[in-house]
Write a protein that holds these residues in place. Structure first.
Motif, PDB file in Angstrom:
ATOM      1  N   UNK A  31       0.841  -1.191   0.000  1.00  0.00           N
ATOM      2  CA  UNK A  31       0.000   0.000   0.000  1.00  0.00           C
ATOM      3  C   UNK A  31       0.879   1.245   0.000  1.00  0.00           C
ATOM      4  N   UNK A  32       0.498   2.221  -0.769  1.00  0.00           N
ATOM      5  CA  UNK A  32       1.177   3.505  -0.796  1.00  0.00           C
ATOM      6  C   UNK A  32       0.172   4.530  -0.295  1.00  0.00           C
ATOM      7  N   UNK A  33       0.606   5.381   0.621  1.00  0.00           N
ATOM      8  CA  UNK A  33      -0.321   6.306   1.266  1.00  0.00           C
ATOM      9  C   UNK A  33       0.304   7.691   1.382  1.00  0.00           C
ATOM     10  N   UNK A  34      -0.467   8.709   1.192  1.00  0.00           N
ATOM     11  CA  UNK A  34      -0.023  10.092   1.341  1.00  0.00           C
ATOM     12  C   UNK A  34       0.332  10.389   2.797  1.00  0.00           C
ATOM     13  N   UNK A  35       1.359  11.215   2.992  1.00  0.00           N
ATOM     14  CA  UNK A  35       1.709  11.609   4.352  1.00  0.00           C
ATOM     15  C   UNK A  35       0.588  12.423   5.008  1.00  0.00           C
ATOM     16  N   UNK A  36      -0.205  13.107   4.209  1.00  0.00           N
ATOM     17  CA  UNK A  36      -1.335  13.860   4.776  1.00  0.00           C
ATOM     18  C   UNK A  36      -2.393  12.918   5.353  1.00  0.00           C
ATOM     19  N   UNK A  37      -2.617  11.792   4.675  1.00  0.00           N
ATOM     20  CA  UNK A  37      -3.565  10.795   5.181  1.00  0.00           C
ATOM     21  C   UNK A  37      -3.035  10.183   6.473  1.00  0.00           C
ATOM     22  N   UNK A  38      -1.745   9.850   6.506  1.00  0.00           N
ATOM     23  CA  UNK A  38      -1.151   9.308   7.737  1.00  0.00           C
ATOM     24  C   UNK A  38      -1.287  10.299   8.887  1.00  0.00           C
ATOM     25  N   UNK A  40      -3.407  12.593   9.264  1.00  0.00           N
ATOM     26  CA  UNK A  40      -4.816  12.733   9.624  1.00  0.00           C
ATOM     27  C   UNK A  40      -5.298  11.666  10.595  1.00  0.00           C
ATOM     28  N   UNK A  41      -4.555  10.568  10.708  1.00  0.00           N
ATOM     29  CA  UNK A  41      -4.924   9.495  11.629  1.00  0.00           C
ATOM     30  C   UNK A  41      -4.376   9.719  13.034  1.00  0.00           C
ATOM     31  N   UNK A  42      -3.542  10.745  13.212  1.00  0.00           N
ATOM     32  CA  UNK A  42      -2.959  11.058  14.518  1.00  0.00           C
ATOM     33  C   UNK A  42      -3.678  12.253  15.129  1.00  0.00           C
ATOM     34  N   UNK A  43      -3.727  12.287  16.437  1.00  0.00           N
ATOM     35  CA  UNK A  43      -4.329  13.443  17.121  1.00  0.00           C
ATOM     36  C   UNK A  43      -3.349  14.607  17.069  1.00  0.00           C
TER      37      UNK A  43
END
Length: 108
Positions: A31-38, A40-43
């Motif tokens: 899987x390749x994922x944008x750093x913005x998406x990653x 977004x999963x953190x508080x």
């Protein structure tokens, strides 16, 4: 482009993803994922902590409890909030009873 945290003093100019792994059943997925998406999963508190203080991977030996650094300390998240840069790092799974790895930080 991922940051280099293995101890070398250079950063890569590019990124090549190779899927060279044993998978006789052909079930593995990459899987390749944008750093913005990653990010977004953190508080907000988690992102702030990862920006505030460097993290360090360490090898802990089971016998005697000796600890040695694995790579160099690095900031896991850098850059502006709207475009964070996230550094991922690989810790091998040696499946050893003789040592394990941990990630530490001086951040309370």
């Amino acid at each position: 482009v991922p940051a280099c945290v293995s101890g070398a003093n250079n950063e890569p100019d590019g990124f090549i993803l190779l899927a060279a792994r044993g998978d006789p059943s052909h079930q593995a997925k990459t899987m390749v994922c944008s750093h913005r998406v990653l990010a977004g999963q953190l508080s907000g508190a988690e992102l702030a902590a990862l920006k505030r203080t460097p993290v360090q991977a360490e090898c802990v030996r089971s016998e005697g409890g000796g600890v040695s650094p694995y790579g160099r300390p690095f900031y896991a998240v850098t850059g502006p909030d709207e475009d964070p840069q996230i550094t991922l790092f690989y810790i091998p799974d040696h499946r050893s009873r003789h040592f394990s790895y941990r990630v530490v930080s001086d951040d309370p």
